[in-house]
Design an enzyme around this catalytic site. Structure first.
Site, PDB file in Angstrom:
ATOM      1  N   SER A 163       0.837  -1.207   0.000  1.00 16.63           N
ATOM      2  CA  SER A 163       0.000   0.000   0.000  1.00 16.63           C
ATOM      3  C   SER A 163       0.871   1.255   0.000  1.00 16.63           C
ATOM      4  O   SER A 163       0.565   2.246  -0.660  1.00 16.63           O
ATOM      5  CB  SER A 163      -0.924  -0.002   1.217  1.00 16.63           C
TER       6      SER A 163
ATOM      7  N   ARG B 193       0.335   3.531  -3.222  1.00 17.57           N
ATOM      8  CA  ARG B 193      -0.332   4.824  -2.994  1.00 17.57           C
ATOM      9  C   ARG B 193       0.451   5.933  -3.685  1.00 17.57           C
ATOM     10  O   ARG B 193      -0.097   6.744  -4.427  1.00 17.57           O
ATOM     11  CB  ARG B 193      -0.423   5.114  -1.504  1.00 17.57           C
TER      12      ARG B 193
ATOM     13  N   ASN C 195      -0.852   7.730  -7.220  1.00 20.06           N
ATOM     14  CA  ASN C 195      -1.111   9.171  -7.235  1.00 20.06           C
ATOM     15  C   ASN C 195      -0.275   9.882  -8.280  1.00 20.06           C
ATOM     16  O   ASN C 195      -0.763  10.721  -9.033  1.00 20.06           O
ATOM     17  CB  ASN C 195      -0.825   9.768  -5.858  1.00 20.06           C
TER      18      ASN C 195
END
Lengths: 288, 156
Positions: free
Chosen positions: A217, A221, A225
């Site tokens: 994660s 992440r 993004n």
């Protein structure tokens, strides 16, 4: 432009999202990959030159700048750059104090490195998407992806290193038995030995997923993004190919998105840092 | 997403950067910050101390001023008292001196009067003798009437 210069929108996007990869071709010679087949042939033992170059360059820039401030750091009135560096360092130090309960001289410099480095890598996103690749194209470099954090190799490289530290400190602080116990004896517990033994695989599955989810994660992440942000910049850049009105509208959009992106790149760097601190804090803490 | 050796390269780079940061960047900056913190704390303490001392000094100054005023008032009153004393003394002295001078003058005057009286008496005697001598020129001889003349002089 170089021979691989894109012509259609799809090619343009694809071109912008391809790394400059160096590896061994199927016929045995080493060189730059041109397209997906080459990449597949090269397999794992190839390297993204652009990602490595920009990440190292930015890391060196960060360390050079901060080292300069550190060398001339005095207790007197700080100058402009030293003031800024001190402000950043204090901010990081406060974050670490707030999230990390133990005492570990590694954590704060680690957090500082992550925050500034990731921020700088993200910052490359704000440079207009075509400038550097076009320059590189002029110099004969066919592909160039200038934002290292849009390369999953980079983000996973960071998060797996953090994960290795998490594992190291887990074992160091709790002992191997303690760490394994943490993975297998919770959350389901029973006084009955047989039932407890039955619970073990379930616990291990649950805790294992939790553990693995941390680095995944963490890196996804950041990658997600930045990749999405870069994608939007590329799509906006495509509008410049349209008529004058579209181009002007695209310029406006790019400005807006870039301003918004300043928030995102900072936030993502901060999140990566904070989660790293929190994970290491959890690893260093004894469970009761 | 294709993974390749960049992953390893990035990990190594990361660890090297963290090591460098931990060794050469973080400690000097933190040391400087700590040192400055100490300096500022010291400065603030010194300022506090200074203010306290200033307050004390001011208090002391007020006290001293008050004391000095009292002393001055006392000195003035004493001086005033002494002044009246001196005046009284001077007055008494003057009076005494005047008395003395007056007494001296009186005595002198008396002496003068006495002397004048003696002189007068002598003159009267001689005048009387002379007068009497003229009157009694012939008959009377000075030695026969001596007794009478002496009586006359005593009566004058």
């Amino acid at each position: 432009m170089s021979a691989t210069a894109p012509h259609t929108s799809a090619e343009y996007i694809k071109h912008h999202l391809t790394n400059l990869t160096y590896g061994q071709h199927a016929d045995g010679h080493w060189g730059i990959a041109h397209g997906a087949e080459d990449l597949a042939e090269m397999g794992f033992w190839s390297i993204n030159l652009d990602s490595m170059f920009f990440s190292i360059a930015l890391g060196v820039l960060f360390l050079w700048g901060f080292r300069k401030a550190a060398k001339s750091a005095t207790a007197g009135v700080p100058g402009g750059w030293q003031n800024f560096v001190e402000w950043v360092v204090e901010f990081i130090d406060e974050s670490v104090r707030g999230s990390f309960s133990g005492k570990n001289p590694l954590i704060a410099p680690l957090a500082l490195t992550i925050f500034i480095w990731v921020f700088l890598m993200n910052f490359m996103d704000l440079i207009a998407v075509d400038w550097l690749p076009w320059l590189a194209g002029m110099m004969g470099v066919s592909y160039l992806k200038i934002v290292p954090s849009t390369d999953p190799n980079i983000t996973f490289g960071l998060s797996l290193s953090v994960f290795a530290l998490v594992l190291y400190y887990s074992v160091k602080m709790k002992g191997l038995g303690g760490f394994v116990g943490e993975l297998t004896l919770m959350p389901f517990q029973s006084d009955n030995k047989v039932v407890q033994t039955l619970f073990m695989p379930i616990n291990f599955l649950l805790e294992g997923v939790t553990l693995i989810a941390k680095p995944v994660s963490l890196s996804l992440r950041l990658f997600g993004n930045m990749y999405a942000g870069e994608m939007i910049f590329i799509l906006i850049a495509l509008m410049y190919g349209g008529n004058l009105f579209m181009g002007a509208f695209g310029g406006l959009l790019q400005l807006g998105w870039a301003i918004f992106h300043i928030l995102i790149i900072t936030l993502q760097a901060f999140i990566f840092m904070t989660l790293t601190i929190v994970y290491l804090d959890m690893a260093s803490q004894e469970h009761h | 997403m294709n993974f390749n050796a960049t992953l390893i390269g990035q990990s190594i780079t990361f660890l090297v950067f963290v090591w460098f940061c931990m060794k050469f960047v973080w400690p000097p900056i933190m040391a400087a910050l700590e040192e400055r913190k100490g300096k500022i704390a010291e400065g603030l303490a010194a300022a506090d101390r200074g203010r306290h001392e200033h307050e004390l000094a001011q208090k002391k100054a007020t006290e001293t001023l008050h004391e000095v005023k009292l002393q001055a008032a006392e000195i003035i009153s004493r001086a005033e008292k002494r002044g009246t004393e001196i005046i009284e003394e001077a007055k008494a002295d003057a009076r005494e001196e005047a008395d003395r001078i007056k007494a001296g003058a009186m005595a002198e005057m008396e002496q003068e009067v006495n002397r004048a009286r003696e002189a007068l008496r002598g003159q009267v005697v001689s005048i009387a003798t002379a007068g009497a001598g003229r009157i009694l020129k012939r008959e009377l001889d000075a030695s026969a009437n001596d007794e009478l003349l002496k009586d006359l002089v005593a009566r004058i």
